[in-house]
Enzyme design. Sequence first.
Site, PDB file in Angstrom:
ATOM      1  CG  ASP A 126      -1.593   1.221   1.543  1.00 56.67           C
ATOM      2  OD1 ASP A 126      -2.264   1.708   0.631  1.00 56.67           O
ATOM      3  OD2 ASP A 126      -1.504   1.732   2.681  1.00 56.67           O
TER       4      ASP A 126
ATOM      5  CG  ASP B  97      -1.833   7.689   0.567  1.00 59.07           C
ATOM      6  OD1 ASP B  97      -1.012   8.617   0.565  1.00 59.07           O
ATOM      7  OD2 ASP B  97      -2.601   7.446  -0.379  1.00 59.07           O
TER       8      ASP B  97
ATOM      9  CD  GLU C 105      -9.940   4.668   5.030  1.00 64.21           C
ATOM     10  OE1 GLU C 105      -9.933   5.905   5.115  1.00 64.21           O
ATOM     11  OE2 GLU C 105      -8.964   4.021   4.646  1.00 64.21           O
TER      12      GLU C 105
ATOM     13  CB  SER D   7      -1.814   3.555  -3.966  1.00 64.20           C
ATOM     14  OG  SER D   7      -2.329   4.749  -3.421  1.00 64.20           O
ATOM     15  CB  ALA D   8      -7.290   3.508  -2.401  1.00 61.69           C
TER      16      ALA D   8
ATOM     17  CE  LYS E 145      -5.110  -0.052  -1.726  1.00 64.82           C
ATOM     18  NZ  LYS E 145      -4.182   0.224  -0.639  1.00 64.82           N
TER      19      LYS E 145
ATOM     20  CG  ASP F  37      -2.616   2.138   6.399  1.00 65.05           C
ATOM     21  OD1 ASP F  37      -2.661   1.999   5.167  1.00 65.05           O
ATOM     22  OD2 ASP F  37      -3.310   2.960   7.012  1.00 65.05           O
TER      23      ASP F  37
HETATM   24  P1  TMP Z   1      -4.000   4.044   0.261  1.00 61.41           P
HETATM   25  O1  TMP Z   1      -4.781   2.867  -0.204  1.00 61.41           O
HETATM   26  O2  TMP Z   1      -2.808   4.295  -0.608  1.00 61.41           O
HETATM   27  O3  TMP Z   1      -3.633   3.943   1.700  1.00 61.41           O
HETATM   28  O4  TMP Z   1      -4.921   5.381   0.084  1.00 61.41           O
HETATM   29  C1  TMP Z   1      -6.171   5.533   0.641  1.00 61.41           C
HETATM   30  C2  TMP Z   1      -6.241   6.568   1.706  1.00 61.41           C
HETATM   31  O5  TMP Z   1      -6.594   7.852   1.207  1.00 61.41           O
HETATM   32  C3  TMP Z   1      -7.343   6.187   2.679  1.00 61.41           C
HETATM   33  O6  TMP Z   1      -6.819   5.916   3.956  1.00 61.41           O
HETATM   34  C4  TMP Z   1      -8.246   7.403   2.734  1.00 61.41           C
HETATM   35  C5  TMP Z   1      -7.457   8.502   2.120  1.00 61.41           C
HETATM   36  N1  TMP Z   1      -8.264   9.551   1.453  1.00 61.41           N
HETATM   37  C6  TMP Z   1      -8.051  10.881   1.805  1.00 61.41           C
HETATM   38  O7  TMP Z   1      -7.220  11.160   2.669  1.00 61.41           O
HETATM   39  N2  TMP Z   1      -8.774  11.864   1.177  1.00 61.41           N
HETATM   40  C7  TMP Z   1      -9.703  11.591   0.212  1.00 61.41           C
HETATM   41  O8  TMP Z   1     -10.331  12.510  -0.337  1.00 61.41           O
HETATM   42  C8  TMP Z   1      -9.919  10.224  -0.144  1.00 61.41           C
HETATM   43  C9  TMP Z   1     -10.936   9.885  -1.186  1.00 61.41           C
HETATM   44  C10 TMP Z   1      -9.165   9.240   0.493  1.00 61.41           C
HETATM   45 MG    MG Z   2      -2.977   3.138   3.465  1.00 62.36          MG
END
Ligand code: TMP
Ligand code: MG
Length: 275
Positions: free
Chosen positions: A27, A29, A74, A142-143, A191, A216
């Site tokens: 991942d 973030d 979330e 990654s989301a 994912k 995470d």
């Molecule tokens: P990740 O999969 O790379 O961890 O990314 C997803 C993270 O992004 C998730 O924990 C929520 C965050 N997010 C924001 O901080 N702001 C936003 O507007 C959106 C849609 C997600």
């Molecule tokens: Mg993350």
Amino acid sequence: MQQPERVMRAIHAMKERGSSKLQVISDFDMTLSRFGCNGRRCPTSHNILDNSRVISEDGKKKLKDLLHHYYPIEIDPNRTLEEKRPLMVEWWTRAHELLAQQKIQKGDIAQIVRESDVMLRDGFTELFDQLHKHSVPMFIFSAGVGDILEEIIRQANVFYPNVNVVSNYMDFDDSGVLTRFKDPLIHTYNKNNSVLQGTAYFQQLSTRTSIILLGDSMGDLTMADGVPSVENILKIGFLNDKVEERREKYLDAYDIVLESDETLDVVNGILRYIL
Ligand code: TMP
Ligand code: MG
């Protein structure tokens, strides 16, 4: 660790199979990037955009309102994934629509990242260097926002050819202005294979049967589901937030759970042994 013997067995087996069988699926973030720095929260790739000078005050407020509404959902350990999934689609869709109204210029991305507070976890150079040196593929799933996270690892000088990213990418018009995000939409809880089907890169990895997975979120646990023949998998999870409430679920789901650890020392130590 709930089952230290299982962890030991997996690590030994991965060493035996060797680097040619290994891949890392991670991942981005709050896993490769830091959760906190100097007592404050570090930004996600979305937050980097939200906080930047290219977003209007009104846009900033709306994006912050979305975060405050949806982030607790979330990470809520008392809601099922089935409950969360449609709400995450709602959050990402609304956030991406707001961002697409801001006339963000492609040419501003590098500066936006440079001016942000983002930090990668300590030890990121060793992690990326080790994998690069031994030609071990690193798949970042990654989301977050692909254009932003790629710029972060580029500025950190670790965007090597063995690194591949699947994420949400921006779509710009002919004059370089953001108009929308490309499909498929990736959020915390899809994912898995449903968004990976057809990505040539993922198919190539089918012979890499030793997997180290870094995440995470409970949504990160399915990132390796598309790999057809997994021999050994080691799931390492950073438990960043709501630690007491979520510890039990994390210990059940991840092989190793890391708390209050802003480093990549554990994964680097394991890789040093395996490689
Ligand atoms: P990740 O999969 O790379 O961890 O990314 C997803 C993270 O992004 C998730 O924990 C929520 C965050 N997010 C924001 O901080 N702001 C936003 O507007 C959106 C849609 C997600
Ligand atoms: Mg993350």
